[in-house]
Scaffold this motif. Structure first.
Motif, short mmCIF file in Angstrom:
data_model
loop_
_atom_site.label_atom_id
_atom_site.label_comp_id
_atom_site.label_asym_id
_atom_site.label_seq_id
_atom_site.Cartn_x
_atom_site.Cartn_y
_atom_site.Cartn_z
N ASP A 159 9.93 0.16 2.59
CA ASP A 159 9.65 1.14 3.64
C ASP A 159 10.92 1.89 4.04
O ASP A 159 10.91 3.10 4.26
CB ASP A 159 9.05 0.42 4.86
N SER A 188 3.43 -2.98 7.72
CA SER A 188 2.02 -2.58 7.79
C SER A 188 2.05 -1.16 8.35
O SER A 188 3.12 -0.62 8.62
CB SER A 188 1.26 -3.49 8.76
N SER A 189 0.90 -0.59 8.57
CA SER A 189 0.87 0.79 9.05
C SER A 189 1.33 0.92 10.51
O SER A 189 1.48 2.03 11.00
CB SER A 189 -0.51 1.40 8.86
N THR A 225 4.15 9.12 9.83
CA THR A 225 2.89 8.71 9.19
C THR A 225 3.00 8.72 7.66
O THR A 225 2.41 7.88 7.00
CB THR A 225 1.70 9.61 9.64
N THR A 226 3.81 9.62 7.11
CA THR A 226 3.98 9.63 5.65
C THR A 226 4.58 8.30 5.19
O THR A 226 4.12 7.71 4.20
CB THR A 226 4.88 10.80 5.21
N GLN A 228 4.56 5.41 6.88
CA GLN A 228 3.59 4.34 7.18
C GLN A 228 2.47 4.28 6.15
O GLN A 228 1.98 3.20 5.83
CB GLN A 228 2.97 4.57 8.57
N GLN A 229 2.03 5.45 5.68
CA GLN A 229 0.85 5.51 4.80
C GLN A 229 1.22 5.63 3.31
O GLN A 229 0.35 5.86 2.48
CB GLN A 229 -0.01 6.74 5.15
N ARG A 230 2.50 5.50 2.99
CA ARG A 230 2.92 5.74 1.62
C ARG A 230 2.28 4.76 0.64
O ARG A 230 1.92 5.13 -0.48
CB ARG A 230 4.45 5.66 1.54
N ALA A 232 -0.65 3.42 0.81
CA ALA A 232 -2.02 3.86 0.55
C ALA A 232 -2.03 5.09 -0.36
O ALA A 232 -2.90 5.21 -1.24
CB ALA A 232 -2.71 4.17 1.87
N ALA A 233 -1.05 5.98 -0.19
CA ALA A 233 -0.98 7.18 -1.04
C ALA A 233 -0.72 6.81 -2.50
O ALA A 233 -1.26 7.42 -3.43
CB ALA A 233 0.11 8.12 -0.52
N LYS A 236 -3.91 5.46 -3.96
CA LYS A 236 -4.84 6.56 -4.24
C LYS A 236 -4.46 7.25 -5.55
O LYS A 236 -5.32 7.57 -6.37
CB LYS A 236 -4.81 7.55 -3.07
#
Ligand code: NAI
Length: 331
Positions: A159, A188-189, A225-226, A228-230, A232-233, A236
């Motif tokens: 992170d 985590s997020s 947020t980018t 935090q959500q990396r 998940a990205a 995807k």
């Protein structure tokens, strides 16, 4: 020549394991003059695949690699290891409750804590990668009371590196010119990526990231947020979770811990909280740390504004909840 160090990788037949073991064998983790003996653990159903990884390690003819142990026996895996990188765990599958995943991992980390405590080398350094990383590390710490608390950590360096990466992309500067981001809290997020103390190197010295980016709106929302959500990205895009970046960051974490952080630079590590910055004592929480002589210490005295305080507390709260969920699984 140096004596070889024994490095355990659990979950070594998995995708992070496959990216990580060649890095360790090449000296990325412990340096180009440090021979290593790799201990690879996975569960019985993965034994054949694990043996395939061992065959490839032999085939790669790494000069630093002095031996390979591939096993599904936890005791054999932990025997005399100096470094333990815990990547093995039970993944969350579709339709599974959070509590069911927690329960599986709590029992894995409780059992592996005992094995490490009894069989690892004295002063073994432990890095937990498998999710929920902070809480798995907490369970490991609580069930291996003879291992010093300061030897048990979890990975938030990925992170941290993601935060540096986002700043470098935004400013079009090299990532090595950006430093001293902070990841606070849980992997985590709810984690809080904080750039209030981060700097960028320029021809006229180090400048605060906030000043150079000059867009508080971006820094306080999309940037956070980018990062935090990396994870998940990546899932995807790849249909698989991050592996090469996780493996590389695990090497960064151990390398800096063992060999020290560069002067004037800190990194983020999930470590036992001593109450610094008002974070509940005993949680495994990600803090900014510097490392020297094989020991980390939390960077003290950073000014925390109200915005940061709220985010640091929110991620601490999630960790307290995870801790009680983990304990409810033990009963
Ligand atoms: P994976 O599913 O490809 O590999 C996990 C391996 O662990 C499998 O080979 C499995 O057989 C093994 N395993 C399961 N139970 C075990 C046990 N009791 N003992 C030893 N091995 C066991 O998963 P992947 O992609 O390699 O990820 C591993 C873990 O790392 C996951 O929990 C993932 O969520 C986490 N992760 C953490 C990151 C971080 O920054 N902290 C970043 C990316 C992933």
């Amino acid at each position: 020549a140096k004596n070889p160090m024994r490095v355990l990788v659990t979950g070594a037949a998995g995708q992070i394991g496959y990216a990580l073991v060649p890095m360790i064998a090449r000296g990325v983790m412990l340096g180009p003059d440090q021979p290593v003996i790799l201990h690879m653990l996975d569960i019985e159903p993965a034994a054949e695949a694990l043996n395939g990884v061992k065959m490839e390690l032999v085939d790669a003819a790494f000069p630093l690699l002095k031996g390979v142990v591939a096993t599904s026996d936890v005791v054999e895996a932990c025997k005399d290891v100096n470094i333990a990188v815990m990547v093995g765990g039970f993944p969350r599958k579709e339709g599974m409750e959070r509590k069911d995943v927690m329960s599986k991992n709590v029992s894995i980390y409780k059992a592996q804590a005992s094995a490490l405590e009894k069989h690892a080398a004295p002063n073994c350094k432990v890095l937990v990668v498998a999710n929920p990383a902070n809480t798995n590390a907490l369970i490991l710490k609580e069930f291996a009371p003879s291992i010093p608390e300061k030897n048990i950590t979890c990975l938030t360096r990925l992170d941290h590196n993601r935060a540096l990466g986002q700043i470098s992309e935004r400013l079009k500067v090299h990532v090595s010119d950006v430093k001293n981001a902070i990841i606070w809290g849980n992997h985590s997020s709810t984690q809080y990526p904080d750039v209030n103390h981060a700097t960028v190197a320029s021809n006229s010295g180090e400048k605060p990231v906030r000043e150079i980016v000059a867009d508080d709106n971006w820094l306080n929302s999309e940037f956070i947020t980018t990062v935090q959500q990396r994870g998940a990205a990546i899932i995807k895009a790849r249909k698989l979770s991050s592996a090469l970046s996780a493996a590389s960051s695990a090497c960064d974490h151990i390398r800096d811990w063992v060999l020290g952080t560069p002067k004037g630079t800190w990194v983020s590590m999930g470590v036992h909280s001593d109450g610094s910055y008002g974070i509940q004592k005993g949680l495994i929480y990600s803090f900014p740390v510097t490392c020297e002589n094989g020991e980390w210490s939390i960077v003290q005295g950073l000014k925390i504004d109200e915005f940061s305080r709220a985010k640091m507390d929110a991620t601490a709260k999630e960790l307290v909840e995870e801790k009680s969920l983990a304990y409810s699984c033990l009963n």
